[in-house]
Design a protein around this motif. Structure first.
Motif, PDB file in Angstrom:
ATOM      1  N   ARG A 153      -4.022   2.722  -6.443  1.00 14.67           N
ATOM      2  CA  ARG A 153      -2.672   2.169  -6.370  1.00 14.67           C
ATOM      3  C   ARG A 153      -2.737   0.671  -6.070  1.00 14.67           C
ATOM      4  NH1 ARG A 153       1.260   1.778  -8.409  1.00 14.67           N
ATOM      5  NH2 ARG A 153       3.374   1.933  -7.605  1.00 14.67           N
ATOM      6  N   LEU A 169       0.837  -1.216   0.000  1.00 13.16           N
ATOM      7  CA  LEU A 169       0.000   0.000   0.000  1.00 13.16           C
ATOM      8  C   LEU A 169       0.865   1.258   0.000  1.00 13.16           C
ATOM      9  CD1 LEU A 169      -2.892   1.098   0.178  1.00 13.16           C
ATOM     10  CD2 LEU A 169      -2.699   0.998   2.658  1.00 13.16           C
ATOM     11  N   ILE A 170       0.449   2.211  -0.773  1.00 14.18           N
ATOM     12  CA  ILE A 170       1.156   3.498  -0.824  1.00 14.18           C
ATOM     13  C   ILE A 170       1.083   4.172   0.556  1.00 14.18           C
ATOM     14  CG2 ILE A 170      -0.932   4.691  -1.612  1.00 14.18           C
ATOM     15  CD1 ILE A 170       0.858   6.541  -3.223  1.00 14.18           C
ATOM     16  N   VAL A 191      -6.699   7.578  -4.372  1.00 16.43           N
ATOM     17  CA  VAL A 191      -5.327   7.280  -4.788  1.00 16.43           C
ATOM     18  C   VAL A 191      -4.887   5.947  -4.195  1.00 16.43           C
ATOM     19  CG1 VAL A 191      -2.903   7.959  -4.545  1.00 16.43           C
ATOM     20  CG2 VAL A 191      -4.610   9.657  -5.194  1.00 16.43           C
ATOM     21  N   LYS A 192      -5.158   5.760  -2.910  1.00 15.57           N
ATOM     22  CA  LYS A 192      -4.793   4.486  -2.265  1.00 15.57           C
ATOM     23  C   LYS A 192      -5.475   3.309  -2.948  1.00 15.57           C
ATOM     24  CE  LYS A 192      -4.510   6.457   2.358  1.00 15.57           C
ATOM     25  NZ  LYS A 192      -5.183   6.448   3.658  1.00 15.57           N
ATOM     26  N   ALA A 196      -7.136  11.353  -1.490  1.00 13.46           N
ATOM     27  CA  ALA A 196      -6.171  10.393  -0.962  1.00 13.46           C
ATOM     28  C   ALA A 196      -6.750   8.976  -0.895  1.00 13.46           C
ATOM     29  CB  ALA A 196      -5.698  10.837   0.420  1.00 13.46           C
ATOM     30  N   ALA A 203      -2.682  13.205  -4.145  1.00 10.34           N
ATOM     31  CA  ALA A 203      -4.068  13.661  -4.246  1.00 10.34           C
ATOM     32  C   ALA A 203      -4.126  15.179  -4.355  1.00 10.34           C
ATOM     33  CB  ALA A 203      -4.877  13.181  -3.047  1.00 10.34           C
ATOM     34  N   ALA A 256       0.146   9.359  -0.669  1.00  8.43           N
ATOM     35  CA  ALA A 256      -1.195   9.384  -1.254  1.00  8.43           C
ATOM     36  C   ALA A 256      -1.791  10.773  -1.119  1.00  8.43           C
ATOM     37  CB  ALA A 256      -2.085   8.347  -0.569  1.00  8.43           C
TER      38      ALA A 256
END
Lengths: 122, 122
Positions: free
Chosen positions: B54, A28-29, B50-51, B47, A38, A34
DNA sequence: ACTACATATGAGTAGCTGTTCACATATTGC
DNA sequence: GCAATATGTGAACAGCTACTCATATGTAGT
């Protein structure tokens, strides 16, 4: 203890595939990254700002030129430029009363262009 | 006609550099394209999403796996997946009760990665 | 049919965004 | 100093976003 009408289904506990999930968790980022990514995309996520950036990618412009080009009030443009500065998408220099803005670097221009190209072929 | 206290400065009329402005106007991105690009970036501009993206770029995941991986409620994840579907950033297939999601194509993955890389080196 | 489960969705809501308006700040020429 | 100009900024506000909670939908097993 009162009897609950219906126990709430707690998917988080009951349904995951342990190996896949723990692998995905490991990869996971990081939250900070993130968040920053974003914020970058959010700064690009407005039609007014896209127009401004597209124009600034081609040539340096002062605030009132931008205002004339995209047909928005000087105040609105200034507020949006602040957002773009905050996200480091533009740079500027002062010359007397004028403030000349341009796109910050080619990475920003490339990202913008890639987004535009993506919707053009979609 | 009453005398105005102070004539408002109309920058749009007084200050532009005619040739530069008309050139920039000519090359201005069409409003529709700007809007679509902005919507694409807006969908990437959160965010949580994005997570999710990803994680989905690396492997297909079902909703409750995503929920476990990013530690958010199933409902919140479902709502965000709707946004991602709307922006065509993910695709999904139903398999019994499960819905398996993955990133839509490599262009989306590339765009996402480019944004992440940009903030990593910034 | 009934229950359990996985996912989707509508309502409600707190916080955020993008504009306008009025005004502040800063620079230049008189 | 004063006026004009270019830009920046705070307040106000309408509209939007991203959650939570409750509930609906759809599927599988008994």
């Amino acid at each position: 203890m009162p009897i609950k009408k219906k126990e709430r289904a707690v998917c988080e506990v009951s349904c995951d595939h342990p190996e896949t999930v723990s692998l995905a968790k490991k990869e996971l980022i990081p939250a900070r990254q993130a968040q920053q990514a974003a914020e970058l995309f959010k700064a690009l996520g407005d039609a007014t700002r896209v127009k401004m950036l597209r124009a600034l990618a081609k040539r340096e412009l002062c605030v009132c030129d931008i205002s004339a080009v995209i047909k928005m009030s000087q105040s609105a443009v200034s507020h949006q430029l602040r957002v773009l500065r905050g996200a480091r998408l533009v740079k500027y220099r002062k010359e007397g009363k004028r403030a000349w803005y341009s796109i910050n670097d080619r990475h920003v221009a490339a990202l913008l262009l890639q987004g535009i190209e993506h919707v053009r072929h979609a």
